[in-house]
Design an enzyme around this catalytic site. Structure first.
Site, PDB file in Angstrom:
ATOM      1  NE  ARG A 137      44.882  98.704  41.964  1.00 42.15           N
ATOM      2  CZ  ARG A 137      44.655  99.894  41.409  1.00 42.15           C
ATOM      3  NH1 ARG A 137      43.420 100.264  41.094  1.00 42.15           N
ATOM      4  NH2 ARG A 137      45.648 100.718  41.178  1.00 42.15           N
ATOM      5  CE  LYS A 158      37.812  77.386  52.515  1.00 41.98           C
ATOM      6  NZ  LYS A 158      36.872  78.173  53.310  1.00 41.98           N
ATOM      7  CG  ASP A 181      29.929  82.148  53.104  1.00 40.61           C
ATOM      8  OD1 ASP A 181      30.103  81.335  52.176  1.00 40.61           O
ATOM      9  OD2 ASP A 181      30.805  82.422  53.954  1.00 40.61           O
ATOM     10  CE1 TYR A 210      36.129  79.551  57.670  1.00 42.63           C
ATOM     11  CE2 TYR A 210      36.282  81.916  57.308  1.00 42.63           C
ATOM     12  CZ  TYR A 210      36.867  80.670  57.319  1.00 42.63           C
ATOM     13  OH  TYR A 210      38.193  80.546  56.994  1.00 42.63           O
TER      14      TYR A 210
HETATM   15  C1  LIG Z   1      36.876  79.433  53.994  1.00 46.64           C
HETATM   16  C2  LIG Z   1      35.628  80.182  54.176  1.00 46.64           C
HETATM   17  C3  LIG Z   1      35.601  81.571  54.092  1.00 46.64           C
HETATM   18  C4  LIG Z   1      36.849  82.400  53.869  1.00 46.64           C
HETATM   19  O1  LIG Z   1      37.404  82.168  52.598  1.00 46.64           O
HETATM   20  P1  LIG Z   1      38.989  82.265  52.289  1.00 46.64           P
HETATM   21  O2  LIG Z   1      39.057  81.893  50.850  1.00 46.64           O
HETATM   22  O3  LIG Z   1      39.677  81.304  53.205  1.00 46.64           O
HETATM   23  O4  LIG Z   1      39.404  83.653  52.561  1.00 46.64           O
HETATM   24  C5  LIG Z   1      34.376  82.212  54.250  1.00 46.64           C
HETATM   25  N1  LIG Z   1      33.235  81.499  54.482  1.00 46.64           N
HETATM   26  C6  LIG Z   1      33.238  80.156  54.566  1.00 46.64           C
HETATM   27  C7  LIG Z   1      31.958  79.445  54.824  1.00 46.64           C
HETATM   28  C8  LIG Z   1      34.424  79.443  54.428  1.00 46.64           C
HETATM   29  O5  LIG Z   1      34.413  78.115  54.538  1.00 46.64           O
END
Ligand SMILES: *Cc1c(COP(=O)(O)O)cnc(C)c1O
Length: 382
Positions: A46, A195, A170, A98
């Protein structure tokens, strides 16, 4: 090292015990100690895992930070950042955020006494007008999801420095290939690694990269205390995915440009949202802070009918209807009913997120096939 070399080599070394060129998947929960407290730098997975450690070094290098931390999902990374705050603290964020981030802010952390302000981040005066002595974090996304607005990271960083507030960005949509928020003055950069970084629609993972050692220590403490860490197999997959990030992003951006131009000239399309257009309201800022414009595109249909949007989405053959983005394959989505369904309709429409809005994650297939797919699906509207 330049970006195309870093993706392959940063933090990665042949395994010293075998010479294996690829980082092994250290599928282990614990590590043998020579004597109590005496170990080889790993105690419990962890806290640290060798596969994860290599990935975290690589991520830090890609974002020009000093420390990278990886999490079980993008949301787990955001969760860890919010745990830097205390009841009474305030956060200023964008009004076209988001959907999952909006949800964790308003449905989870609002219950712990943290206040959130959602503002138009194109307008720095509006950001400033929400600052109070309790403001601790400014949280930005750029490009925003799904309206593809561009937020000026340097302008936000100036406000955050002036007021001693953390700035988090982000960077999921842009990726470190297109944009490095830490270089523009952000304190934290966060990714849904799920992504573009992983890139193959086969892993859920998140990450945070920071420059400041003290901030890194606080976040590592939260990561270890709360425990939302990724497994070594997933870390391996992401390390593999990242090796082609630069090549994929070049093609995503090329295809994005082709598809955005095609849609702009289509008689059934009302409006196309893509920051590469010279008439995009923040094109100048996009040009200043991004190296290219990527493959995320949103568009609306003439007459703005929900039924037409559904018709188009059902008639795609190459674009696949699915949540998520950033994989090698082209995806399409309907924000109003999918990713942003948790945002009230009036809130949605205020920012242009209308019923006919379709979001494309343009993949790295042949652009001709993608154009033909769009032509066929748009023709299906009566
Ligand atoms: C998908 C996404 C998230 C969340 O990420 P997960 O891996 O699905 O938990 C946060 N911000 C943006 C811009 C995203 O596209």
């Amino acid at each position: 090292m330049k970006f195309g070399t870093k993706v392959i080599h940063a933090g990665v070394q042949p395994d010293p015990s075998t010479g294996a060129i690829m980082t092994p998947i250290f599928q282990t929960s614990t590590y043998v100690q020579q004597s109590p407290g005496k170990n080889q730098g790993f105690e419990y997975s962890r806290t640290h895992n060798p596969t994860r450690a290599v990935l975290e070094k690589n991520l830090a290098a890609l974002e020009n930070g000093s420390v990278g931390l990886s999490f079980a999902s993008g949301m787990a990374a955001i969760d860890a950042i919010l745990k830097l705050l205390k009841p009474g603290d305030e956060v200023i964020s964008t009004n076209d955020l988001y959907g999952g981030t909006y949800r964790i802010f308003t449905k989870i952390f609002a219950n712990y006494g943290i206040r959130f302000h959602f503002v138009n981040m194109q307008d720095m005066a509006e950001v400033r007008s929400h600052l109070t002595k309790n403001t601790k974090l400014i949280w930005a996304e750029t490009p925003t999801n799904p309206m593809m607005n561009i937020v000026d990271i340097e302008a936000l960083a100036a406000i955050s420095k002036e007021h001693g507030v953390l700035l988090g960005v982000d960077n999921t949509f842009a990726t470190p290939f297109l944009q490095n928020p830490l270089d523009k003055g952000a304190d934290l950069v966060m990714h849904s690694v799920t992504k573009y970084l992983a890139g193959h629609s086969d892993v859920i993972m998140g990450a945070i990269v920071v420059k400041d050692a003290e901030l890194a220590e606080k976040l590592a403490f939260i990561q270890n205390s709360c425990g939302a860490v990724p497994g070594p197999q997933d870390c391996f997959l992401v390390l593999r995915g990242i090796k082609t990030l630069h090549l994929r992003m070049e093609r995503h951006s090329q295809n994005g440009k082709t598809i955005a131009a095609y849609l702009k000239n289509h008689p059934k399309v009302e409006k196309v949202y893509w920051p590469g257009f010279e008439d995009h309201p923040n094109h100048a800022i996009a040009k200043k802070q991004m190296r290219d414009f990527g493959g995320m595109i949103s568009f609306t249909l003439k007459d703005n009918r929900l039924s037409d949007a559904i018709q188009v989405l059902e008639n795609f053959k190459v674009f696949v209807l699915a949540e998520s983005l950033g994989g090698v394959e082209s995806l399409c989505g309907h924000p109003a009913t999918m990713t942003h369904a948790s945002i009230p309709r009036e809130e949605r429409e205020k920012v242009g997120l209308s019923d006919s809005l379709i979001r494309l994650s343009v993949g790295i297939e042949d652009a001709e096939d993608l154009k033909n797919d769009l032509a066929r699906a748009l023709e299906s509207i009566q």
